[in-house]
Design an enzyme around this catalytic site. Sequence first.
Site, PDB file in Angstrom:
ATOM      1  N   LYS A 261      67.752 -23.040   2.273  1.00  0.00           N
ATOM      2  CA  LYS A 261      66.769 -22.116   1.669  1.00  0.00           C
ATOM      3  C   LYS A 261      66.600 -20.906   2.579  1.00  0.00           C
ATOM      4  O   LYS A 261      66.232 -21.036   3.736  1.00  0.00           O
ATOM      5  CB  LYS A 261      65.422 -22.830   1.481  1.00  0.00           C
ATOM      6  CG  LYS A 261      64.278 -21.899   1.039  1.00  0.00           C
ATOM      7  CD  LYS A 261      62.961 -22.650   0.822  1.00  0.00           C
ATOM      8  CE  LYS A 261      61.803 -21.699   0.553  1.00  0.00           C
ATOM      9  NZ  LYS A 261      60.495 -22.388   0.403  1.00  0.00           N
ATOM     10  N   LYS A 273      49.676 -16.184  -1.472  1.00  0.00           N
ATOM     11  CA  LYS A 273      49.135 -17.118  -0.484  1.00  0.00           C
ATOM     12  C   LYS A 273      47.899 -16.538   0.181  1.00  0.00           C
ATOM     13  O   LYS A 273      47.748 -15.318   0.237  1.00  0.00           O
ATOM     14  CB  LYS A 273      50.195 -17.376   0.616  1.00  0.00           C
ATOM     15  CG  LYS A 273      51.369 -18.227   0.187  1.00  0.00           C
ATOM     16  CD  LYS A 273      52.309 -18.459   1.361  1.00  0.00           C
ATOM     17  CE  LYS A 273      53.476 -19.344   0.958  1.00  0.00           C
ATOM     18  NZ  LYS A 273      53.096 -20.698   0.563  1.00  0.00           N
ATOM     19  N   ARG A 347      62.498 -23.994  -4.652  1.00  0.00           N
ATOM     20  CA  ARG A 347      63.275 -24.801  -5.605  1.00  0.00           C
ATOM     21  C   ARG A 347      63.986 -23.907  -6.624  1.00  0.00           C
ATOM     22  O   ARG A 347      65.027 -24.281  -7.159  1.00  0.00           O
ATOM     23  CB  ARG A 347      62.340 -25.816  -6.284  1.00  0.00           C
ATOM     24  CG  ARG A 347      61.198 -25.204  -7.044  1.00  0.00           C
ATOM     25  CD  ARG A 347      60.062 -26.184  -7.329  1.00  0.00           C
ATOM     26  NE  ARG A 347      59.160 -26.358  -6.183  1.00  0.00           N
ATOM     27  CZ  ARG A 347      58.083 -27.142  -6.179  1.00  0.00           C
ATOM     28  NH1 ARG A 347      57.780 -27.840  -7.247  1.00  0.00           N
ATOM     29  NH2 ARG A 347      57.321 -27.236  -5.113  1.00  0.00           N
TER      30      ARG A 347
HETATM   31  N1  BES Z   1      57.459 -22.145   1.837  1.00  0.00           N
HETATM   32  C1  BES Z   1      56.438 -22.864   1.166  1.00  0.00           C
HETATM   33  C2  BES Z   1      56.206 -24.243   1.752  1.00  0.00           C
HETATM   34  C3  BES Z   1      55.492 -24.272   3.085  1.00  0.00           C
HETATM   35  C4  BES Z   1      54.146 -23.975   3.174  1.00  0.00           C
HETATM   36  C5  BES Z   1      56.160 -24.675   4.197  1.00  0.00           C
HETATM   37  C6  BES Z   1      53.509 -24.068   4.397  1.00  0.00           C
HETATM   38  C7  BES Z   1      55.524 -24.785   5.410  1.00  0.00           C
HETATM   39  C8  BES Z   1      54.193 -24.470   5.513  1.00  0.00           C
HETATM   40  C9  BES Z   1      56.789 -23.058  -0.312  1.00  0.00           C
HETATM   41  O1  BES Z   1      57.494 -22.014  -0.870  1.00  0.00           O
HETATM   42  C10 BES Z   1      55.507 -23.174  -1.042  1.00  0.00           C
HETATM   43  O2  BES Z   1      54.779 -22.229  -1.070  1.00  0.00           O
HETATM   44  N2  BES Z   1      55.264 -24.338  -1.616  1.00  0.00           N
HETATM   45  C11 BES Z   1      54.061 -24.587  -2.315  1.00  0.00           C
HETATM   46  C12 BES Z   1      54.407 -25.378  -3.540  1.00  0.00           C
HETATM   47  C13 BES Z   1      53.271 -25.497  -4.512  1.00  0.00           C
HETATM   48  C14 BES Z   1      52.948 -24.166  -5.125  1.00  0.00           C
HETATM   49  C15 BES Z   1      53.636 -26.500  -5.576  1.00  0.00           C
HETATM   50  C16 BES Z   1      53.140 -25.371  -1.396  1.00  0.00           C
HETATM   51  O3  BES Z   1      53.614 -26.217  -0.635  1.00  0.00           O
HETATM   52  O4  BES Z   1      51.941 -25.112  -1.421  1.00  0.00           O
HETATM   53 ZN    ZN Z   2      58.633 -20.909   0.364  1.00  0.00          ZN
HETATM   54 MN    MN Z   3      56.242 -20.494  -1.617  1.00  0.00          MN
END
Ligand code: BES
Ligand code: ZN
Ligand code: MN
Length: 510
Positions: A261, A273, A347
């Site tokens: 990724k 975020k 994903r």
């Molecule tokens: N890159 C993030 C995951 C992440 C967040 C890794 C914090 C390490 C620390 C990913 O793209 C993401 O934002 N995932 C979301 C998924 C959710 C929206 C279902 C998450 O984990 O909140």
């Molecule tokens: Zn991400």
């Molecule tokens: Mn994300």
Amino acid sequence: MNVELKNLSFDAACLARTDVLVVLVAKDFKVPATTSALGAWLQQAVKTGGLGGSGATQVQSFADPRFVAKQVVAVHVDSGDADGVRSALAACVKSLSSSNVKTVLVSVHALQLHRSSANKRDWSQTLVGAIEQGSYLYTTSKSTTVGKPFNARVTICADDALALAPQFAVAKAVASGVAVAKEWANRPANLATPTHLGEQAKAMGKLRNMQVQVMGPREVAKLKMGSFMAVAQGSTEPLRFIVMQYKGAPQTQAPVVLVGKGITFDTGGISIKPSPDMDEMKYDMGGAASVLGAMQAIGELQPKVNVVALIPSCENMPDANAVKPGDVVTSMSGQTIEILNTDAEGRLILCDALTYATRYKPAHVIDVATLTGACVIALGHVRTGMFCADDALAQSLSNAGEVSGDLCWRMPLDAAYGAALKSNFADIPNIGGGRAGGAITAAKFLEKFTADFKWAHLDIAGTAWVSGSQKGSTGRPVPLLVTHVLQHAAGLAGNTKPTTASKRAAKKVS
Ligand code: BES
Ligand code: ZN
Ligand code: MN
């Protein structure tokens, strides 16, 4: 990093000419029968408790006219297990970095007892990994640097250096791969764009047997990677799709495909975020960085195996052009996806890369991604989440983790975890089921694009970097990936014949 291995007895090490002699001493260390002054000193110190009976990493440093070395550092490593040795040696090397030391000799003679074969951990990776860890310094975006990169020549001396040589060559390549991964992950997003990653990959094309192709928006559109393109459309930085092929075996041999990724910054997109710690989303290309690092190590080691690396890379930004919650896109596989949350973007780029992997008729595919915050909740910062329906592949990855010390933990993939991935407006949504088991939901989404091959998914959200005052990339899971690929190669060859590189290394050991 300048590390070498030497066959040297304890007595000889004590008499060697060096700026610093580092002696790693375990708690129940039995001083070997020795005639050297240092041996006698250690013996006395252990007897009188002078080395400290407990505590993991006490360091005593002294200069003594009886010793040839200008400085002797006895590093107390508690019980002498791999983790203790690693952190103690890393701390010792770090403390030496500030000095003007040119040569360091590391004696591991006092650890001999602990290198039992029952312990899977590879000693070369432990020692060389510690030296890499202790000497690493990020400098790229600093105009002045506190401290300087450690470039002393480090010689690890042991009684059985010859036997360790093949593993030592692997450990050095792993360390060099880890350094590549750390460098790219640590760079800020404005200095590590998809374009920059593509250039790095291209530069690695000069490694022997390595071919690199970097695609841009036009080629990716032609491939119909509608899901990947949807994530990239909110950014002015053009996307890149990186394809690296290491050809170490005949074309008839099915390759291992690694997918990383490469979100160079994840704002969350329109599903933006919160601000606190958002800077850490520069690490959202940690999977890509580790795949680049693994390819660097593989290119250096030249194993007889084929490996393909696929890196979809873009930014996830909110913008007038950005993809919106509810938008439906068509992935390369033909499956339509309702993007209910633009922050579940990893994903979306991985699914198209997984579909692309099919064309290589892979032995198996491993994707690596900082995919979910939920994985951090599940496993913390110690073990990477590993998802794999194939028992043999899962076992191999677990084992590679144990050997390299780069641990992972197998997570479930029961069908019930994917039950919530239902959409009224597309074949699948990109989220479902709420926060509970979020790391598994993400894996279940990816699984829908892996029908044609054996597949494993590594969620490194908790292990790719550390936060706080020591903020920085860990270079994980480069050690796990490289160890796994080499074990796969050895399995194909039906033996564990040393590679040319390790034979060369063995010859150099005197
Ligand atoms: N890159 C993030 C995951 C992440 C967040 C890794 C914090 C390490 C620390 C990913 O793209 C993401 O934002 N995932 C979301 C998924 C959710 C929206 C279902 C998450 O984990 O909140
Ligand atoms: Zn991400
Ligand atoms: Mn994300």
